[in-house]
Write a protein that holds these residues in place. Structure first.
Motif, PDB file in Angstrom:
ATOM      1  N   GLU A  48      15.916 -14.003  -1.616  1.00 15.27           N
ATOM      2  CA  GLU A  48      15.301 -12.746  -2.027  1.00 15.27           C
ATOM      3  C   GLU A  48      13.773 -12.819  -1.968  1.00 15.27           C
ATOM      4  OE1 GLU A  48      19.274 -13.230  -3.984  1.00 15.27           O
ATOM      5  OE2 GLU A  48      17.459 -14.461  -3.826  1.00 15.27           O
ATOM      6  N   LEU A  49      13.207 -13.929  -2.412  1.00 13.40           N
ATOM      7  CA  LEU A  49      11.751 -14.044  -2.446  1.00 13.40           C
ATOM      8  C   LEU A  49      11.162 -14.141  -1.039  1.00 13.40           C
ATOM      9  CD1 LEU A  49      11.342 -16.411  -5.518  1.00 13.40           C
ATOM     10  CD2 LEU A  49      10.750 -13.981  -5.371  1.00 13.40           C
ATOM     11  N   LEU A  50      11.805 -14.874  -0.142  1.00 17.72           N
ATOM     12  CA  LEU A  50      11.295 -14.964   1.223  1.00 17.72           C
ATOM     13  C   LEU A  50      11.448 -13.637   1.953  1.00 17.72           C
ATOM     14  CD1 LEU A  50      12.358 -18.551   2.374  1.00 17.72           C
ATOM     15  CD2 LEU A  50      10.221 -17.766   1.344  1.00 17.72           C
ATOM     16  N   ALA A  51      12.490 -12.885   1.616  1.00 22.21           N
ATOM     17  CA  ALA A  51      12.655 -11.556   2.210  1.00 22.21           C
ATOM     18  C   ALA A  51      11.526 -10.629   1.753  1.00 22.21           C
ATOM     19  CB  ALA A  51      14.012 -10.973   1.840  1.00 22.21           C
ATOM     20  N   LEU A  52      11.165 -10.695   0.479  1.00 19.72           N
ATOM     21  CA  LEU A  52      10.050  -9.897  -0.025  1.00 19.72           C
ATOM     22  C   LEU A  52       8.749 -10.272   0.667  1.00 19.72           C
ATOM     23  CD1 LEU A  52      10.806  -9.875  -3.868  1.00 19.72           C
ATOM     24  CD2 LEU A  52      10.729  -7.870  -2.376  1.00 19.72           C
ATOM     25  N   ALA A  53       8.565 -11.556   0.945  1.00 23.67           N
ATOM     26  CA  ALA A  53       7.317 -12.037   1.551  1.00 23.67           C
ATOM     27  C   ALA A  53       7.112 -11.525   2.968  1.00 23.67           C
ATOM     28  CB  ALA A  53       7.293 -13.566   1.539  1.00 23.67           C
ATOM     29  N   THR A  54       8.164 -10.994   3.605  1.00 19.03           N
ATOM     30  CA  THR A  54       8.027 -10.465   4.969  1.00 19.03           C
ATOM     31  C   THR A  54       7.666  -8.986   4.975  1.00 19.03           C
ATOM     32  OG1 THR A  54      10.379  -9.870   5.167  1.00 19.03           O
ATOM     33  CG2 THR A  54       9.758 -12.117   5.786  1.00 19.03           C
ATOM     34  N   ARG A  55       7.648  -8.340   3.807  1.00 14.61           N
ATOM     35  CA  ARG A  55       7.391  -6.901   3.733  1.00 14.61           C
ATOM     36  C   ARG A  55       5.896  -6.589   3.674  1.00 14.61           C
ATOM     37  NH1 ARG A  55      11.334  -4.773  -0.974  1.00 14.61           N
ATOM     38  NH2 ARG A  55       9.445  -3.508  -1.280  1.00 14.61           N
ATOM     39  N   ALA A  56       5.507  -5.511   4.357  1.00  9.69           N
ATOM     40  CA  ALA A  56       4.099  -5.122   4.403  1.00  9.69           C
ATOM     41  C   ALA A  56       3.614  -4.553   3.078  1.00  9.69           C
ATOM     42  CB  ALA A  56       3.886  -4.102   5.524  1.00  9.69           C
ATOM     43  N   ASP A  57       4.520  -4.043   2.243  1.00  9.73           N
ATOM     44  CA  ASP A  57       4.124  -3.440   0.972  1.00  9.73           C
ATOM     45  C   ASP A  57       4.146  -4.433  -0.184  1.00  9.73           C
ATOM     46  OD1 ASP A  57       6.898  -3.691   0.964  1.00  9.73           O
ATOM     47  OD2 ASP A  57       7.186  -1.961  -0.346  1.00  9.73           O
ATOM     48  N   LEU A  77       4.667 -12.303   5.930  1.00  6.99           N
ATOM     49  CA  LEU A  77       5.008 -13.469   6.735  1.00  6.99           C
ATOM     50  C   LEU A  77       6.067 -13.082   7.764  1.00  6.99           C
ATOM     51  CD1 LEU A  77       5.331 -16.094   3.847  1.00  6.99           C
ATOM     52  CD2 LEU A  77       3.282 -15.504   5.174  1.00  6.99           C
ATOM     53  N   SER A  78       5.955 -13.654   8.940  1.00 16.97           N
ATOM     54  CA  SER A  78       6.951 -13.372   9.970  1.00 16.97           C
ATOM     55  C   SER A  78       8.161 -14.284   9.782  1.00 16.97           C
ATOM     56  CB  SER A  78       6.354 -13.596  11.358  1.00 16.97           C
ATOM     57  OG  SER A  78       6.098 -14.972  11.574  1.00 16.97           O
ATOM     58  N   LYS A  79       9.304 -13.832  10.251  1.00 16.18           N
ATOM     59  CA  LYS A  79      10.518 -14.641  10.149  1.00 16.18           C
ATOM     60  C   LYS A  79      10.397 -15.945  10.923  1.00 16.18           C
ATOM     61  CE  LYS A  79      13.605 -10.797   9.078  1.00 16.18           C
ATOM     62  NZ  LYS A  79      14.799 -10.021   9.482  1.00 16.18           N
ATOM     63  N   LEU A  93       4.164 -17.450  -2.659  1.00 17.52           N
ATOM     64  CA  LEU A  93       3.873 -16.687  -3.866  1.00 17.52           C
ATOM     65  C   LEU A  93       4.113 -15.209  -3.592  1.00 17.52           C
ATOM     66  CD1 LEU A  93       0.461 -18.359  -4.835  1.00 17.52           C
ATOM     67  CD2 LEU A  93       2.763 -19.024  -5.570  1.00 17.52           C
ATOM     68  N   VAL A  94       4.836 -14.558  -4.485  1.00 19.84           N
ATOM     69  CA  VAL A  94       5.117 -13.123  -4.368  1.00 19.84           C
ATOM     70  C   VAL A  94       4.639 -12.443  -5.640  1.00 19.84           C
ATOM     71  CG1 VAL A  94       6.885 -11.354  -4.090  1.00 19.84           C
ATOM     72  CG2 VAL A  94       7.108 -13.532  -2.872  1.00 19.84           C
ATOM     73  N   SER A  95       3.689 -11.527  -5.515  1.00 17.44           N
ATOM     74  CA  SER A  95       3.106 -10.848  -6.681  1.00 17.44           C
ATOM     75  C   SER A  95       3.842  -9.551  -7.011  1.00 17.44           C
ATOM     76  CB  SER A  95       1.628 -10.545  -6.418  1.00 17.44           C
ATOM     77  OG  SER A  95       0.900 -11.736  -6.221  1.00 17.44           O
ATOM     78  N   ASP A  96       3.579  -9.019  -8.203  1.00 14.81           N
ATOM     79  CA  ASP A  96       4.091  -7.721  -8.652  1.00 14.81           C
ATOM     80  C   ASP A  96       5.613  -7.633  -8.568  1.00 14.81           C
ATOM     81  OD1 ASP A  96       1.354  -6.590  -8.889  1.00 14.81           O
ATOM     82  OD2 ASP A  96       1.389  -6.832  -6.713  1.00 14.81           O
ATOM     83  N   LEU A  97       6.258  -8.698  -9.003  1.00 14.88           N
ATOM     84  CA  LEU A  97       7.714  -8.751  -8.915  1.00 14.88           C
ATOM     85  C   LEU A  97       8.378  -7.678  -9.761  1.00 14.88           C
ATOM     86  CD1 LEU A  97       9.464 -10.700  -7.271  1.00 14.88           C
ATOM     87  CD2 LEU A  97       9.875 -12.000  -9.349  1.00 14.88           C
TER      88      LEU A  97
END
Length: 392
Positions: A48-57, A77-79, A93-97
């Motif tokens: 879930e966290l790596l999937a979030l890291a690929t999103r532009a928002d 981040l790209s796949k 690191l993923v912010s604003d979870l």
């Protein structure tokens, strides 16, 4: 080596212990809380966290270490980048979870004894063995909650804050000597006051939540007060009586003495007022400012058709994603602040407080608000500004 006070989850999270925490530990010394929250409470991990890291928002960062070399890559981040990562020594690191995974907002409610405007966001750190962001310090309080796996934390209170490594974008201390250390396991929480150096390293795969506190800088505060003064200032030229008149001695010489100086000083003093109400209102506007990622300017304002539908009493309403809300009661005047904007809530302060404490107004709540003229006016202003949107 002196260890910080140990306590149980119930003692730490209960109201009485919150008072003790604020009086004895808040911004004073570290506090380790074993089993602060149930181990199986959070259903989020690597995928879930790596999937979030690929999103532009989503604000995300990848930090890798190879020997003594640290590198930072900002998201999305790209796949292929993720797929090519090694088995050790990196973290994402993923912010604003709490915004991107709303059900995790309940983690922030564990700190409900703190004013909501002091809580910045819930950040997740997914790391493989050896993953870290390096030894560093923050200018704000931070709560570190171990969610999955194990992470070893070392801290130091005696270090040179001016000595940072110059070979990386990361603010990593050039010199760090550990004074205390703990191994955190799932459910454990470590509180660190501002300006304490800390260095966390994953021991195997792990997920850590970081609950950071907001702390505006003096420069931000001064700039905000100055901008408020600019908004209040008349746009016309200064009046002759303000400028005064002084006899010319040298054509290019500015004297500004006597009546001229006194007039300007008086005018500026009237503009930059620092009475208690002015300070509170300006500060409320400042600390309710949203992160750039969630600024309203990045979105389109609702159409008249959508506004009419929202105010028809046939739809539930929800706060705009990522917006910040707080209320200020100065009796008899009261205000609601949303993303830095001030709304007069003098006749609807209870409703304003309710809006600050909930993410969504159900259909019945919307219909009840529309029956009250002050509440309807506030609701209408928020819908027209795009701060309240139709909830699906």
């Amino acid at each position: 080596m002196t260890q910080p006070m140990m306590t149980t989850s119930r003692q730490f999270l209960a109201g009485l212990s919150a008072e003790r925490f604020l009086s004895e530990h808040w911004q004073r010394e570290p506090l380790l809380c074993r089993s602060a929250l149930p181990k199986s409470r959070f259903g989020i991990g690597r995928k879930e966290l790596l999937a979030l890291a690929t999103r532009a928002d989503v604000e995300a960062r990848l930090i890798t270490r190879e020997g003594a070399t640290w590198q930072l890559e900002r998201g999305p981040l790209s796949k292929p980048t993720i797929k090519a990562l090694p088995e050790t020594d990196w973290t994402v690191l993923v912010s604003d979870l709490e915004v991107h995974v709303p059900e995790l907002a309940r983690v922030l409610r564990q700190l409900d004894f703190l004013p909501s405007w002091r809580i910045d966001d819930l950040m997740a750190s997914y790391a493989v063995d050896g993953g870290s962001v390096g030894p560093h310090f923050d200018s704000y309080d931070v709560f570190l909650l171990q969610v999955q796996g194990k992470r070893r934390w070392q801290i130091a209170q005696r270090f040179d804050r001016t000595k940072l490594r110059g070979d990386t974008e990361l603010c990593i201390l050039d010199e760090f000597v550990a004074e205390q250390e703990w191994l955190l396991e799932p459910g454990d929480m470590l509180y660190l006051p501002p300006r304490i150096a800390h260095y966390g390293v994953a021991e195997g795969e792990c997920v850590t939540f970081s609950l950071g506190c907001r702390a505006p800088s003096l420069k931000e505060l001064a700039m905000h007060f100055a901008l408020n003064a600019v908004d209040r200032a008349p746009s016309g030229p200064l009046q002759p009586e303000t400028l005064g008149f002084e006899a010319r001695e040298h054509g290019a010489e500015l004297r500004l003495q006597g009546a001229s100086l006194a007039g300007l000083q008086s005018t500026l003093a009237d503009l930059f007022t620092f009475d208690s109400e002015c300070v509170r209102r300006a500060f409320a506007s400042l600390v309710s400012q949203p992160k750039a990622l969630f600024a309203l300017e990045a979105e389109e304002l609702p159409s008249q058709r959508r506004i009419a539908r929202a105010l028809s009493g046939k739809s539930a309403l929800a706060r705009r994603r990522g917006s910040r809300w707080l209320s200020l009661d100065l009796t008899p005047a009261s205000y609601l602040y949303v993303d830095g904007e001030e709304y007069d809530a003098s006749a609807a302060i209870r409703f304003a407080r309710k809006l600050c404490e909930t993410q969504r107004l159900g259909l019945r709540e919307v219909q009840a608000a529309l029956k009250s003229a002050p509440e309807r006016a506030l609701l209408s202003a928020l819908v027209q500004a795009g701060q309240l949107v139709i909830s699906s």
